[in-house]
Design an enzyme around this catalytic site. Structure first.
Site, PDB file in Angstrom:
ATOM      1  N   MET A  20       0.847  -1.199   0.000  1.00  0.00           N
ATOM      2  CA  MET A  20       0.000   0.000   0.000  1.00  0.00           C
ATOM      3  C   MET A  20       0.874   1.238   0.000  1.00  0.00           C
ATOM      4  SD  MET A  20      -3.207  -0.769   2.532  1.00  0.00           S
ATOM      5  CE  MET A  20      -2.387  -1.769   3.747  1.00  0.00           C
ATOM      6  N   CYS A 135      -1.967  -2.078 -10.628  1.00  0.00           N
ATOM      7  CA  CYS A 135      -2.432  -0.729 -10.252  1.00  0.00           C
ATOM      8  C   CYS A 135      -3.216  -0.114 -11.408  1.00  0.00           C
ATOM      9  CB  CYS A 135      -1.249   0.160  -9.882  1.00  0.00           C
ATOM     10  SG  CYS A 135      -1.793   1.810  -9.402  1.00  0.00           S
ATOM     11  N   HIS A 206      -5.109 -10.321  -7.291  1.00  0.00           N
ATOM     12  CA  HIS A 206      -6.100  -9.419  -6.708  1.00  0.00           C
ATOM     13  C   HIS A 206      -7.396  -9.730  -7.451  1.00  0.00           C
ATOM     14  CE1 HIS A 206      -7.588  -5.005  -6.044  1.00  0.00           C
ATOM     15  NE2 HIS A 206      -8.386  -5.904  -5.524  1.00  0.00           N
TER      16      HIS A 206
HETATM   17  C1  FNR Z   1      -3.297  -0.180  -2.520  1.00  0.00           C
HETATM   18  N1  FNR Z   1      -3.032  -1.214  -3.404  1.00  0.00           N
HETATM   19  C2  FNR Z   1      -1.768  -1.343  -3.942  1.00  0.00           C
HETATM   20  N2  FNR Z   1      -1.456  -2.434  -4.705  1.00  0.00           N
HETATM   21  C3  FNR Z   1      -0.200  -2.636  -5.149  1.00  0.00           C
HETATM   22  O1  FNR Z   1       0.071  -3.653  -5.807  1.00  0.00           O
HETATM   23  N3  FNR Z   1       0.784  -1.717  -4.859  1.00  0.00           N
HETATM   24  C4  FNR Z   1       0.533  -0.588  -4.125  1.00  0.00           C
HETATM   25  O2  FNR Z   1       1.459   0.195  -3.847  1.00  0.00           O
HETATM   26  C5  FNR Z   1      -0.790  -0.367  -3.677  1.00  0.00           C
HETATM   27  N4  FNR Z   1      -1.124   0.760  -2.953  1.00  0.00           N
HETATM   28  C6  FNR Z   1      -2.326   0.835  -2.303  1.00  0.00           C
HETATM   29  C7  FNR Z   1      -2.566   1.865  -1.391  1.00  0.00           C
HETATM   30  C8  FNR Z   1      -3.747   1.882  -0.663  1.00  0.00           C
HETATM   31  C9  FNR Z   1      -3.978   2.965   0.361  1.00  0.00           C
HETATM   32  C10 FNR Z   1      -4.714   0.860  -0.858  1.00  0.00           C
HETATM   33  C11 FNR Z   1      -5.998   0.854  -0.070  1.00  0.00           C
HETATM   34  C12 FNR Z   1      -4.498  -0.139  -1.784  1.00  0.00           C
HETATM   35  C13 FNR Z   1      -4.009  -2.292  -3.621  1.00  0.00           C
HETATM   36  C14 FNR Z   1      -3.933  -3.308  -2.484  1.00  0.00           C
HETATM   37  O3  FNR Z   1      -2.669  -3.901  -2.375  1.00  0.00           O
HETATM   38  C15 FNR Z   1      -4.966  -4.416  -2.676  1.00  0.00           C
HETATM   39  O4  FNR Z   1      -4.699  -5.094  -3.882  1.00  0.00           O
HETATM   40  C16 FNR Z   1      -6.402  -3.898  -2.727  1.00  0.00           C
HETATM   41  O5  FNR Z   1      -6.638  -2.889  -1.780  1.00  0.00           O
HETATM   42  C17 FNR Z   1      -7.389  -5.051  -2.514  1.00  0.00           C
HETATM   43  O6  FNR Z   1      -7.209  -5.620  -1.232  1.00  0.00           O
HETATM   44  P1  FNR Z   1      -8.279  -5.326  -0.049  1.00  0.00           P
HETATM   45  O7  FNR Z   1      -8.211  -3.860   0.247  1.00  0.00           O
HETATM   46  O8  FNR Z   1      -9.626  -5.699  -0.608  1.00  0.00           O
HETATM   47  O9  FNR Z   1      -7.812  -6.183   1.093  1.00  0.00           O
END
Ligand code: FNR
Length: 360
Positions: A20, A135, A206
């Site tokens: 994240m 992303c 994902h």
């Molecule tokens: C993300 N996500 C994300 N994915 C990734 O591959 N690299 C990243 O740097 C980020 N950054 C990021 C920041 C924030 C604040 C969020 C909320 C999400 C996506 C994350 O890793 C994940 O794939 C999704 O949020 C889905 O998972 P959850 O939230 O349903 O558990």
């Protein structure tokens, strides 16, 4: 198949902090590990940002910092990636944003380099390098990174193959990829089959398509098939999307045959979701988070950002923290002692000469 590539289908299931941006900096990762996360992913860092960084031991905080000379907004040094080898060693995966195989390898070389003073003989400080291929944000897709790579699988395969052959095998460093679902489902399966030929160690799905937003429920229809394809190739398969807690993750592992699950938003709000039982109250998490952030001299803006997720918006503390200007003020608002690093603690926390972490 790559040397680092052994199937882990029978190994213990992993519950992992998802990558994240902003949220996934060191304090969140340390707290997630404290509450039982098996592994943690760092926030996506773009290849060009890590290229040119020097690896230095930070004796004050006990961390290893990847520092970009004149990388800051005013030409000052900038810490691009900070890791705590004694706590995160063998458990932190560096996630890279990239659209170019050569830049990806150059960036990964920085991670396996020695510091100027030759510390950490022969070892790497991270437990793997992951390529963000999911992303959906404009800045990523526009540059051919993130989900942009799903639209150009030849390039994604080239990036992963280069990382595996030039970094993964020589340094015994697992290379992995995090993707989203394609439409129709058969396209996801075709892509996974191709990616599994690159020698990657692990693949995270994902369970959302590129246009899906976080509020859309995760789609797990192909998850078991993806896990089967991965396992047939000796690749670990991790599920992500709407995983709420450790017990939920383990249940999904049983149901879909995956090797682990990644938790993002539920852990952003409360890092104790990695505990086997109920998560702890938010106040306890907020206190621990700030104490950790102060100890490792984290950026104040990052502390405030993450606290904005942890503290419920309706609680009076939320507004007070929002207006705070220093870590000291936040400690005061939370009613916890402000304990910045004293010279004695700096001495105690120094990692010089005892950095022995190995990558998995
Ligand atoms: C993300 N996500 C994300 N994915 C990734 O591959 N690299 C990243 O740097 C980020 N950054 C990021 C920041 C924030 C604040 C969020 C909320 C999400 C996506 C994350 O890793 C994940 O794939 C999704 O949020 C889905 O998972 P959850 O939230 O349903 O558990």
């Amino acid at each position: 198949m790559a040397a680092a590539n052994t199937t882990t289908a029978t190994a213990a299931k992993k519950v992992i902090l998802a990558p994240m941006v902003r949220t996934g900096e060191l304090p969140t990762r340390l707290l997630s590990l404290k509450y039982g996360a098996d592994m943690v992913w760092g926030p996506e860092i773009v290849d060009k940002a890590i290229i040119g960084c020097k690896r230095v031991i930070n004796k004050r905080t006990g961390t290893i910092d990847f520092v970009k000379p004149s990388g800051g907004a005013r030409g000052e040094e900038k810490v691009v990636f900070r890791t705590h080898p004694e706590i995160e060693g063998g458990k932190v995966v560096f996630q890279m944003g990239t659209a170019n195989a050569e830049l990806a390898v150059e960036a990964a070389k920085v991670l396996v380099s020695r510091g100027e003073d030759g510390e950490r003989e022969g070892g790497t400080v991270v437990a793997g390098v992951d390529v963000n291929s999911g992303c959906p944000k404009h800045f990523s897709i526009h540059a051919g990174m993130g989900a942009g790579l799903l639209k150009n699988p030849d390039n994604l395969v080239a990036i992963l193959t280069s990382l595996v052959t030039q970094i993964g095998i020589p340094h015994s460093l697992p290379i992995s990829v995090k993707i989203r679902l394609l439409e129709p489902h058969s396209e996801t399966l075709k892509l996974v089959e191709r990616l599994c030929t690159t020698g990657i160690y692990r693949l995270t799905l994902h369970c959302r398509t590129i246009p899906q937003r976080p509020r859309d429920p995760a789609i797990r229809d192909v998850l078991a098939d993806v896990a089967n394809i991965c396992h047939a190739a000796g690749v670990e398969c991790i599920a992500n999307g709407d995983v709420l807690s450790r017990s939920h993750a383990l249940q999904l592992c049983d149901e879909y045959g995956v090797d682990g699950c990644m938790i993002a938003r539920a852990a952003e709000v409360n890092m104790s979701v990695f505990l086997p039982d109920k998560p702890l109250p938010w106040k306890e998490i907020a206190d621990e988070f700030v104490k950790t952030a102060v100890k490792i001299e984290s950026h104040f803006t990052n502390t405030k950002f993450v606290l904005g997720r942890i503290i419920p918006g309706k609680d009076p503390i939320y507004q007070k923290v929002h207006q705070a200007k220093t870590h000291e003020q936040i400690c005061d608002i939370l009613g916890i002692p402000y304990e910045p690093l004293s010279p004695a603690i700096v001495e105690e926390m120094s990692v010089e000469g005892k950095a022995t972490t190995k990558a998995v």
